[in-house]
Design a protein around this motif. Sequence first.
Motif, PDB file in Angstrom:
ATOM      1  N   VAL A 139       1.007  -1.179   0.055  1.00 33.13           N
ATOM      2  CA  VAL A 139       0.070   0.027  -0.070  1.00 33.13           C
ATOM      3  C   VAL A 139       0.978   1.122   0.103  1.00 33.13           C
ATOM      4  CG1 VAL A 139      -2.013   1.311   1.367  1.00 33.13           C
ATOM      5  CG2 VAL A 139      -1.645  -1.205   1.440  1.00 33.13           C
ATOM      6  N   PRO A 140       0.764   2.041  -0.818  1.00 34.76           N
ATOM      7  CA  PRO A 140       1.571   3.332  -1.222  1.00 34.76           C
ATOM      8  C   PRO A 140       1.429   4.308   0.304  1.00 34.76           C
ATOM      9  CG  PRO A 140       0.292   3.031  -3.120  1.00 34.76           C
ATOM     10  CD  PRO A 140      -0.271   2.102  -2.049  1.00 34.76           C
ATOM     11  N   GLN A 141       2.190   4.926   0.899  1.00 32.49           N
ATOM     12  CA  GLN A 141       2.037   5.899   1.740  1.00 32.49           C
ATOM     13  C   GLN A 141       2.904   7.112   1.626  1.00 32.49           C
ATOM     14  OE1 GLN A 141       0.691   4.443   4.982  1.00 32.49           O
ATOM     15  NE2 GLN A 141      -0.085   3.103   3.392  1.00 32.49           N
ATOM     16  N   ALA A 142       2.460   8.298   2.270  1.00 33.95           N
ATOM     17  CA  ALA A 142       2.859   9.647   1.718  1.00 33.95           C
ATOM     18  C   ALA A 142       4.313   9.770   2.484  1.00 33.95           C
ATOM     19  CB  ALA A 142       2.189  10.522   2.480  1.00 33.95           C
ATOM     20  N   SER A 143       4.374   9.371   3.639  1.00 37.52           N
ATOM     21  CA  SER A 143       5.871   9.230   4.170  1.00 37.52           C
ATOM     22  C   SER A 143       6.083   8.121   5.187  1.00 37.52           C
ATOM     23  CB  SER A 143       5.582  10.330   5.221  1.00 37.52           C
ATOM     24  OG  SER A 143       5.010  10.409   6.318  1.00 37.52           O
ATOM     25  N   ILE A 144       7.413   7.926   5.431  1.00 38.41           N
ATOM     26  CA  ILE A 144       7.886   6.651   6.158  1.00 38.41           C
ATOM     27  C   ILE A 144       7.103   6.920   7.882  1.00 38.41           C
ATOM     28  CG2 ILE A 144      10.001   7.831   7.381  1.00 38.41           C
ATOM     29  CD1 ILE A 144       9.775   4.351   6.222  1.00 38.41           C
ATOM     30  N   GLU A 145       6.834   8.072   8.287  1.00 36.61           N
ATOM     31  CA  GLU A 145       6.034   8.183   9.483  1.00 36.61           C
ATOM     32  C   GLU A 145       4.752   7.694   9.302  1.00 36.61           C
ATOM     33  OE1 GLU A 145       7.762  10.894   7.926  1.00 36.61           O
ATOM     34  OE2 GLU A 145       9.527  10.822   9.316  1.00 36.61           O
ATOM     35  N   GLN A 146       3.974   8.055   8.209  1.00 39.55           N
ATOM     36  CA  GLN A 146       2.745   7.800   8.098  1.00 39.55           C
ATOM     37  C   GLN A 146       2.841   5.981   8.029  1.00 39.55           C
ATOM     38  OE1 GLN A 146       1.003   8.048   4.168  1.00 39.55           O
ATOM     39  NE2 GLN A 146      -1.163   8.186   5.064  1.00 39.55           N
ATOM     40  N   CYS A 147       3.799   5.565   7.334  1.00 37.19           N
ATOM     41  CA  CYS A 147       3.801   4.169   7.036  1.00 37.19           C
ATOM     42  C   CYS A 147       3.726   3.369   8.287  1.00 37.19           C
ATOM     43  CB  CYS A 147       4.986   3.753   5.876  1.00 37.19           C
ATOM     44  SG  CYS A 147       5.032   1.919   5.718  1.00 37.19           S
ATOM     45  N   GLU A 148       4.940   3.923   9.063  1.00 36.30           N
ATOM     46  CA  GLU A 148       5.051   3.316  10.411  1.00 36.30           C
ATOM     47  C   GLU A 148       4.027   3.204  11.154  1.00 36.30           C
ATOM     48  OE1 GLU A 148       7.837   1.516  11.602  1.00 36.30           O
ATOM     49  OE2 GLU A 148       9.068   1.988   9.879  1.00 36.30           O
ATOM     50  N   GLU A 149       3.084   4.010  11.323  1.00 39.07           N
ATOM     51  CA  GLU A 149       2.104   4.407  12.158  1.00 39.07           C
ATOM     52  C   GLU A 149       0.951   3.452  11.605  1.00 39.07           C
ATOM     53  OE1 GLU A 149       0.882   8.402  12.088  1.00 39.07           O
ATOM     54  OE2 GLU A 149       2.554   9.249  13.209  1.00 39.07           O
ATOM     55  N   ASN A 150       0.635   3.345  10.329  1.00 43.10           N
ATOM     56  CA  ASN A 150      -0.458   2.573   9.706  1.00 43.10           C
ATOM     57  C   ASN A 150       0.027   1.141  10.010  1.00 43.10           C
ATOM     58  OD1 ASN A 150      -1.864   4.634   8.899  1.00 43.10           O
ATOM     59  ND2 ASN A 150      -1.151   4.865   6.819  1.00 43.10           N
ATOM     60  N   GLY A 151       1.233   0.584   9.893  1.00 48.41           N
ATOM     61  CA  GLY A 151       1.848  -0.687  10.075  1.00 48.41           C
ATOM     62  C   GLY A 151       1.352  -1.136  11.517  1.00 48.41           C
ATOM     63  N   ALA A 152       1.869  -0.066  12.355  1.00 50.43           N
ATOM     64  CA  ALA A 152       1.522  -0.284  13.855  1.00 50.43           C
ATOM     65  C   ALA A 152       0.121  -0.489  14.235  1.00 50.43           C
ATOM     66  CB  ALA A 152       2.168   0.567  14.658  1.00 50.43           C
ATOM     67  N   ALA A 153      -0.839   0.117  13.791  1.00 49.08           N
ATOM     68  CA  ALA A 153      -2.115   0.216  13.762  1.00 49.08           C
ATOM     69  C   ALA A 153      -2.717  -1.316  13.191  1.00 49.08           C
ATOM     70  CB  ALA A 153      -2.804   1.239  13.065  1.00 49.08           C
ATOM     71  N   LEU A 154      -2.080  -1.608  12.293  1.00 42.49           N
ATOM     72  CA  LEU A 154      -2.640  -2.846  11.578  1.00 42.49           C
ATOM     73  C   LEU A 154      -2.337  -4.092  12.694  1.00 42.49           C
ATOM     74  CD1 LEU A 154      -1.650  -2.625   7.817  1.00 42.49           C
ATOM     75  CD2 LEU A 154      -3.900  -3.099   8.890  1.00 42.49           C
ATOM     76  N   GLN A 155      -0.784  -3.984  13.166  1.00 40.06           N
ATOM     77  CA  GLN A 155      -0.522  -4.876  14.110  1.00 40.06           C
ATOM     78  C   GLN A 155      -1.326  -4.971  15.427  1.00 40.06           C
ATOM     79  OE1 GLN A 155       3.892  -4.414  14.410  1.00 40.06           O
ATOM     80  NE2 GLN A 155       3.967  -6.436  13.728  1.00 40.06           N
ATOM     81  N   LYS A 156      -2.009  -3.611  15.871  1.00 39.72           N
ATOM     82  CA  LYS A 156      -2.714  -3.710  17.017  1.00 39.72           C
ATOM     83  C   LYS A 156      -3.946  -4.414  16.698  1.00 39.72           C
ATOM     84  CE  LYS A 156      -1.237   0.278  19.151  1.00 39.72           C
ATOM     85  NZ  LYS A 156      -1.490   1.954  19.570  1.00 39.72           N
ATOM     86  N   LEU A 157      -4.587  -4.519  15.607  1.00 39.81           N
ATOM     87  CA  LEU A 157      -5.813  -4.934  15.000  1.00 39.81           C
ATOM     88  C   LEU A 157      -5.369  -6.553  15.070  1.00 39.81           C
ATOM     89  CD1 LEU A 157      -7.098  -2.770  12.432  1.00 39.81           C
ATOM     90  CD2 LEU A 157      -8.130  -3.172  14.972  1.00 39.81           C
ATOM     91  N   TYR A 158      -4.393  -6.934  14.340  1.00 34.48           N
ATOM     92  CA  TYR A 158      -4.187  -8.335  13.921  1.00 34.48           C
ATOM     93  C   TYR A 158      -2.808  -8.621  14.408  1.00 34.48           C
ATOM     94  CZ  TYR A 158      -8.334  -7.613  11.050  1.00 34.48           C
ATOM     95  OH  TYR A 158      -9.524  -7.141  10.413  1.00 34.48           O
ATOM     96  N   ARG A 159      -2.419  -9.190  15.448  1.00 33.90           N
ATOM     97  CA  ARG A 159      -1.127  -9.493  15.855  1.00 33.90           C
ATOM     98  C   ARG A 159      -0.507 -10.588  15.018  1.00 33.90           C
ATOM     99  NH1 ARG A 159      -2.025 -12.980  20.754  1.00 33.90           N
ATOM    100  NH2 ARG A 159      -4.114 -13.412  19.718  1.00 33.90           N
ATOM    101  N   GLU A 160      -1.017 -11.228  14.064  1.00 37.79           N
ATOM    102  CA  GLU A 160      -0.338 -12.106  13.087  1.00 37.79           C
ATOM    103  C   GLU A 160       0.372 -11.344  11.809  1.00 37.79           C
ATOM    104  OE1 GLU A 160      -3.817 -12.308  13.788  1.00 37.79           O
ATOM    105  OE2 GLU A 160      -3.913 -13.862  14.855  1.00 37.79           O
ATOM    106  N   ILE A 161      -0.080  -9.940  11.774  1.00 39.21           N
ATOM    107  CA  ILE A 161       0.704  -9.218  10.521  1.00 39.21           C
ATOM    108  C   ILE A 161       1.982  -8.903  10.767  1.00 39.21           C
ATOM    109  CG2 ILE A 161       0.396  -6.772   9.681  1.00 39.21           C
ATOM    110  CD1 ILE A 161      -2.378  -6.966   9.401  1.00 39.21           C
ATOM    111  N   LYS A 162       2.855  -9.019   9.954  1.00 38.12           N
ATOM    112  CA  LYS A 162       4.307  -8.767   9.789  1.00 38.12           C
ATOM    113  C   LYS A 162       4.332  -7.559   8.866  1.00 38.12           C
ATOM    114  CE  LYS A 162       5.516 -12.225  12.136  1.00 38.12           C
ATOM    115  NZ  LYS A 162       5.903 -12.106  13.682  1.00 38.12           N
ATOM    116  N   PHE A 163       4.873  -6.525   9.176  1.00 39.01           N
ATOM    117  CA  PHE A 163       4.923  -5.328   7.940  1.00 39.01           C
ATOM    118  C   PHE A 163       6.400  -4.853   8.095  1.00 39.01           C
ATOM    119  CE2 PHE A 163       4.795  -2.668  11.634  1.00 39.01           C
ATOM    120  CZ  PHE A 163       5.090  -1.339  11.285  1.00 39.01           C
TER     121      PHE A 163
END
Length: 75
Positions: free
Chosen positions: A21-45
């Motif tokens: 998924v394209p992201q606007a910045s590395i900061e946004q990417c890290e935040e979105n990846g962390a949010a996904l991991q909170k929802l689904y522990r099985e996600i690696k990003f």
Amino acid sequence: MEVIYLIFFFVTRGAAFTDQVPQASIEQCEENGAALQKLYREIKFKCIPGLAEGAGTPISTEELMNRYGFKDSSY
């Protein structure tokens, strides 16, 4: 043009899913990846730089995963 991609992988009920998924910045990417991991522990990003669509030769999600270290034995 360079863009940051959020690459994620997860396994549920015996099925594996991966996407980029394209992201606007590395900061946004890290935040979105962390949010996904909170929802689904099985996600690696991983957040990686890449080219915007149409700016070069496309790279498959599998190639990106191999290139940037998705080699965890839990997959």
